[in-house]
Design an enzyme around this catalytic site. Structure first.
Site, short mmCIF file in Angstrom:
data_model
loop_
_atom_site.label_atom_id
_atom_site.label_comp_id
_atom_site.label_asym_id
_atom_site.label_seq_id
_atom_site.Cartn_x
_atom_site.Cartn_y
_atom_site.Cartn_z
N ASN A 9 0.85 -1.14 -0.04
CA ASN A 9 0.00 -0.04 0.03
C ASN A 9 0.83 1.25 0.06
O ASN A 9 1.49 1.56 1.25
CB ASN A 9 -0.90 -0.12 1.13
N TRP A 10 1.08 1.69 -1.19
CA TRP A 10 1.92 2.88 -1.46
C TRP A 10 1.49 4.35 -0.40
O TRP A 10 2.04 4.95 -0.36
CB TRP A 10 2.22 3.43 -2.77
N LYS A 11 0.16 4.16 -0.33
CA LYS A 11 -0.38 5.47 0.32
C LYS A 11 -0.20 6.79 -0.62
O LYS A 11 -0.27 6.45 -1.64
CB LYS A 11 0.07 5.64 1.92
N HIS A 94 -9.48 1.11 4.98
CA HIS A 94 -8.17 1.26 5.79
C HIS A 94 -8.34 2.20 6.96
O HIS A 94 -9.12 3.00 6.70
CB HIS A 94 -6.93 1.81 4.74
N GLU A 96 -6.79 4.74 7.84
CA GLU A 96 -6.54 6.16 7.49
C GLU A 96 -7.80 6.76 7.01
O GLU A 96 -8.21 7.79 7.31
CB GLU A 96 -5.34 6.26 6.64
N GLU A 166 -5.15 -4.71 10.63
CA GLU A 166 -4.18 -3.93 10.78
C GLU A 166 -4.39 -3.19 12.05
O GLU A 166 -5.10 -2.33 12.05
CB GLU A 166 -4.35 -2.94 9.47
N GLY A 172 2.82 2.16 10.80
CA GLY A 172 3.75 3.54 10.47
C GLY A 172 4.50 3.65 12.01
O GLY A 172 5.10 4.73 11.99
N SER A 212 3.78 -1.97 10.31
CA SER A 212 5.23 -2.10 10.55
C SER A 212 5.67 -3.45 10.26
O SER A 212 6.76 -4.36 10.98
CB SER A 212 5.39 -1.85 12.11
N GLY A 233 2.81 -1.06 4.22
CA GLY A 233 3.03 0.30 4.00
C GLY A 233 4.33 1.00 3.65
O GLY A 233 4.91 0.64 2.57
N GLY A 234 5.02 1.33 4.82
CA GLY A 234 6.30 1.92 4.79
C GLY A 234 7.54 1.03 3.72
O GLY A 234 8.05 1.42 2.75
#
Ligand code: 13P
Length: 249
Positions: A9-11, A94, A96, A166, A172, A212, A233-234
């Protein structure tokens, strides 16, 4: 048998050019194994990234979709538009989106149904915030997100959904859920699905872990019987890290 999946997930990261470069690198490195690898890019990257994908085990996904099919909804992107780029997956719910854009269970239920009707596979996210875990409510929170978001689907439609657990406190932060915490929740989710839709559907449902996840902890997380992969993510922003996670299987 259920699929093993690693989805990035590149966000809201990477320009179009950077995204295409990253996709090309992943495409070059991905091996045709039984692990399904998915790149969930920003909307504007989808059509170009689609052209960069040539491997059979690499797929494209969006990070969100509109809750309406078409019309006067300025700035929104419909499921049919997503599908027309070559994308096959869409992340729905998600944390967010739930917290910053106030997306509630009813809206996410609507988006899920639109995605399924368009032939997209929803990657439906759930997860508790830290206070909910600390007060022992995490199981109840996740249960209600899944029940309210998904449990009016037919067994056939539910069978097409990928779930992603998640925990918000792990997203993150560098603090991942332990392998035991992940397994405990994933098992509880599978039991919940089994009660509603039966063992066959439950056994075929892929449940991904997100929060993470990195090359150094992916192996331990993925070795749990009910953890079928990750939503990353990251670490999905670097081909080396992302492929390191893919190869943890
Ligand atoms: P991180 O891997 O950066 O913690 O993000 C997880 C996530 O939100 C994936 O959807």
């Amino acid at each position: 048998m259920r699929k093993k999946i690693v989805a990035g997930n590149w966000k809201m990261n990477k320009t179009l050019q950077e995204g295409v470069e990253l996709a090309k690198t992943v495409n070059r490195q991905v091996e045709d194994t039984d692990v399904v690898v998915i790149l969930c890019t920003p909307f504007i990257h989808l059509a170009e990234v689609s052209k960069a994908i040539t491997k059979d085990s690499l797929f494209l996904g969006a990070q969100n979709c509109a809750s309406e099919t078409s019309g006067a909804f300025t700035g929104e992107v419909s499921v049919d538009m997503i599908k027309s780029t070559g994308a096959e997956y869409v992340i729905i719910g998600h944390s967010e989106r739930r917290s910053y854009y106030h997306e509630d269970d009813a809206l996410l239920n609507k988006k899920t149904k639109l995605a399924l009707a368009a032939g997209l596979t929803p990657i439906f996210c759930c997860g508790e915030v830290l206070a909910e875990r600390q007060s022992g409510k995490h199981m109840q929170v996740v249960k209600s997100q899944i029940e309210n978001g998904l449990f009016d689907l037919s067994a056939e439609d539910f069978g097409k959904v990928v779930l992603a657990y998640e925990p918000v406190w792990a997203i993150g932060t560098g603090v991942n859920a332990t392998a035991d915490q992940a397994q405990e929740m994933h098992k509880a989710i599978r039991d919940l699905v089994s009660e509603k839709y039966g063992t066959r559907v439950a056994e075929n449902t892929s449940i991904l872990y997100g929060g993470s996840c990195k090359p150094s902890n992916a192996k331990e997380l993925f070795s749990n019987p009910d953890v079928d992969g990750g939503l990353i993510g990251g670490a999905s922003l670097s081909a080396a890290d992302f492929m390191g996670i893919v190869s943890a299987f």
